[in-house]
Design a protein around this motif. Structure first.
Motif, short mmCIF file in Angstrom:
data_model
loop_
_atom_site.label_atom_id
_atom_site.label_comp_id
_atom_site.label_asym_id
_atom_site.label_seq_id
_atom_site.Cartn_x
_atom_site.Cartn_y
_atom_site.Cartn_z
N ARG A 54 0.83 -1.21 0.00
CA ARG A 54 0.00 0.00 0.00
C ARG A 54 0.86 1.26 0.00
O ARG A 54 0.37 2.35 -0.22
CB ARG A 54 -0.89 0.03 1.24
CG ARG A 54 -2.06 -0.89 1.16
CD ARG A 54 -2.93 -0.82 2.42
NE ARG A 54 -3.94 -1.84 2.35
CZ ARG A 54 -3.74 -3.13 2.65
NH1 ARG A 54 -2.57 -3.52 3.07
NH2 ARG A 54 -4.72 -4.01 2.53
N GLN A 130 -0.70 6.48 -4.66
CA GLN A 130 -2.03 7.05 -4.82
C GLN A 130 -2.07 8.11 -5.91
O GLN A 130 -1.06 8.73 -6.22
CB GLN A 130 -2.50 7.71 -3.52
CG GLN A 130 -2.58 6.81 -2.35
CD GLN A 130 -1.40 7.00 -1.41
OE1 GLN A 130 -0.45 7.67 -1.72
NE2 GLN A 130 -1.48 6.35 -0.27
N GLN A 160 -15.30 3.79 -3.73
CA GLN A 160 -15.05 2.83 -2.66
C GLN A 160 -13.59 2.88 -2.19
O GLN A 160 -13.30 2.62 -1.03
CB GLN A 160 -15.38 1.41 -3.11
CG GLN A 160 -16.85 1.16 -3.27
CD GLN A 160 -17.13 -0.19 -3.92
OE1 GLN A 160 -16.25 -0.84 -4.47
NE2 GLN A 160 -18.39 -0.60 -3.86
N HIS A 161 -12.67 3.18 -3.10
CA HIS A 161 -11.24 3.18 -2.77
C HIS A 161 -10.70 4.57 -2.43
O HIS A 161 -9.50 4.71 -2.19
CB HIS A 161 -10.44 2.58 -3.92
CG HIS A 161 -10.59 1.09 -4.00
ND1 HIS A 161 -9.94 0.23 -3.15
CD2 HIS A 161 -11.35 0.32 -4.81
CE1 HIS A 161 -10.28 -1.01 -3.44
NE2 HIS A 161 -11.14 -0.98 -4.44
N GLN A 163 -9.68 7.40 -0.19
CA GLN A 163 -9.35 7.61 1.22
C GLN A 163 -9.42 9.10 1.49
O GLN A 163 -8.89 9.90 0.72
CB GLN A 163 -7.95 7.09 1.52
CG GLN A 163 -7.76 5.64 1.16
CD GLN A 163 -6.30 5.28 0.92
OE1 GLN A 163 -5.43 6.12 0.87
NE2 GLN A 163 -6.06 4.00 0.76
N VAL A 175 -6.63 7.86 -4.00
CA VAL A 175 -7.05 6.52 -4.39
C VAL A 175 -5.80 5.67 -4.59
O VAL A 175 -4.90 6.06 -5.34
CB VAL A 175 -7.85 6.55 -5.72
CG1 VAL A 175 -8.28 5.16 -6.13
CG2 VAL A 175 -9.05 7.47 -5.60
N GLU A 179 -4.77 -1.19 -5.31
CA GLU A 179 -6.01 -1.75 -4.76
C GLU A 179 -7.17 -1.58 -5.74
O GLU A 179 -7.98 -2.49 -5.92
CB GLU A 179 -6.34 -1.08 -3.43
CG GLU A 179 -5.38 -1.45 -2.32
CD GLU A 179 -5.64 -0.70 -1.03
OE1 GLU A 179 -6.22 0.40 -1.07
OE2 GLU A 179 -5.26 -1.24 0.02
N LEU A 180 -7.22 -0.43 -6.40
CA LEU A 180 -8.27 -0.19 -7.38
C LEU A 180 -8.13 -1.14 -8.57
O LEU A 180 -9.11 -1.71 -9.05
CB LEU A 180 -8.21 1.27 -7.84
CG LEU A 180 -9.26 1.75 -8.84
CD1 LEU A 180 -10.67 1.52 -8.32
CD2 LEU A 180 -9.03 3.23 -9.14
N ASP A 183 -9.46 -4.60 -8.00
CA ASP A 183 -10.92 -4.66 -8.20
C ASP A 183 -11.28 -4.70 -9.68
O ASP A 183 -12.20 -5.41 -10.09
CB ASP A 183 -11.61 -3.48 -7.53
CG ASP A 183 -11.93 -3.76 -6.07
OD1 ASP A 183 -11.55 -4.83 -5.55
OD2 ASP A 183 -12.56 -2.89 -5.43
#
Length: 188
Positions: A54, A130, A160-161, A163, A175, A179-180, A183
């Motif tokens: 992350r 990000q 949803q992603h 922050q 974002v 992680e995005l 998905d």
């Protein structure tokens, strides 16, 4: 001889305390207080394989995935940093023009006037994982066309992603690209 023996005993005792005991104590406290962060904030895919962190960005070039910020060091965590070019530096202007040209060729449906600045500029470390929510949304037409995922579904994933600001005050909403993209990969 007595002074040498005392000096050796003291040196050995301090070495044990500083090199072993202190490090073991810090490791134990970190594992108890924040094990995810202490272990590198690793991200696993659906099969349980570690695919990244992350904390460190990755380069994505496939048109079916979200792209992160420009990185002068290709996201190599061994030597973080980016050039400290002044706004008047010709190398910065050239690199930015190249980034804008690449954007135009990859995203012909989005005008350059809507290109968020963080997609064509480095972060201070060159490792940022990000992007801004606006940068993610600007890529939706390309990703939707490449994957067949509806634009509304992609925008929902971005939401949803996203922050928020740290403590509600510091920084900007962001974002995490990896992680995005996991998905997006699952929705394909």
């Amino acid at each position: 001889m007595r002074i040498i023996w005392v000096t050796l005993r003291t040196t050995f005792s301090v070495a044990i305390m500083c090199c072993l005991v202190y490090n073991a104590a810090v490791w134990a406290v970190a594992q108890a207080a924040a094990p995810d962060k202490a272990n590198g904030s690793l991200i696993e895919n659906a099969q349980g394989q570690v695919v990244g962190s992350r904390l460190i960005g990755q380069s994505f070039t496939d048109p079916g995935y979200f792209h992160g910020r420009v990185s002068s060091i290709d996201y190599d965590a061994n030597g973080s940093g980016s050039p400290n070019y002044a706004p008047s530096n010709p190398d910065l202007l050239l690199r930015t023009q190249e980034s804008v040209s690449a954007w135009q060729s990859e995203n012909p449906d989005v005008p350059v006037s809507e290109l968020p600045i963080d997609l064509v500029t480095n972060s201070g470390s060159g490792l940022d994982p990000q992007i801004s929510p606006a940068s993610a949304e600007a890529q939706v037409p390309r990703i939707s066309a490449a994957t067949g995922i509806a634009a509304d579904k992609l925008k929902q994933m971005i939401e949803q992603h996203t922050q928020g600001r740290s403590l509600g005050l510091f920084g900007e909403p962001a974002v995490n690209v990896l992680e995005l993209n996991l998905d997006v990969q699952a929705a394909r």
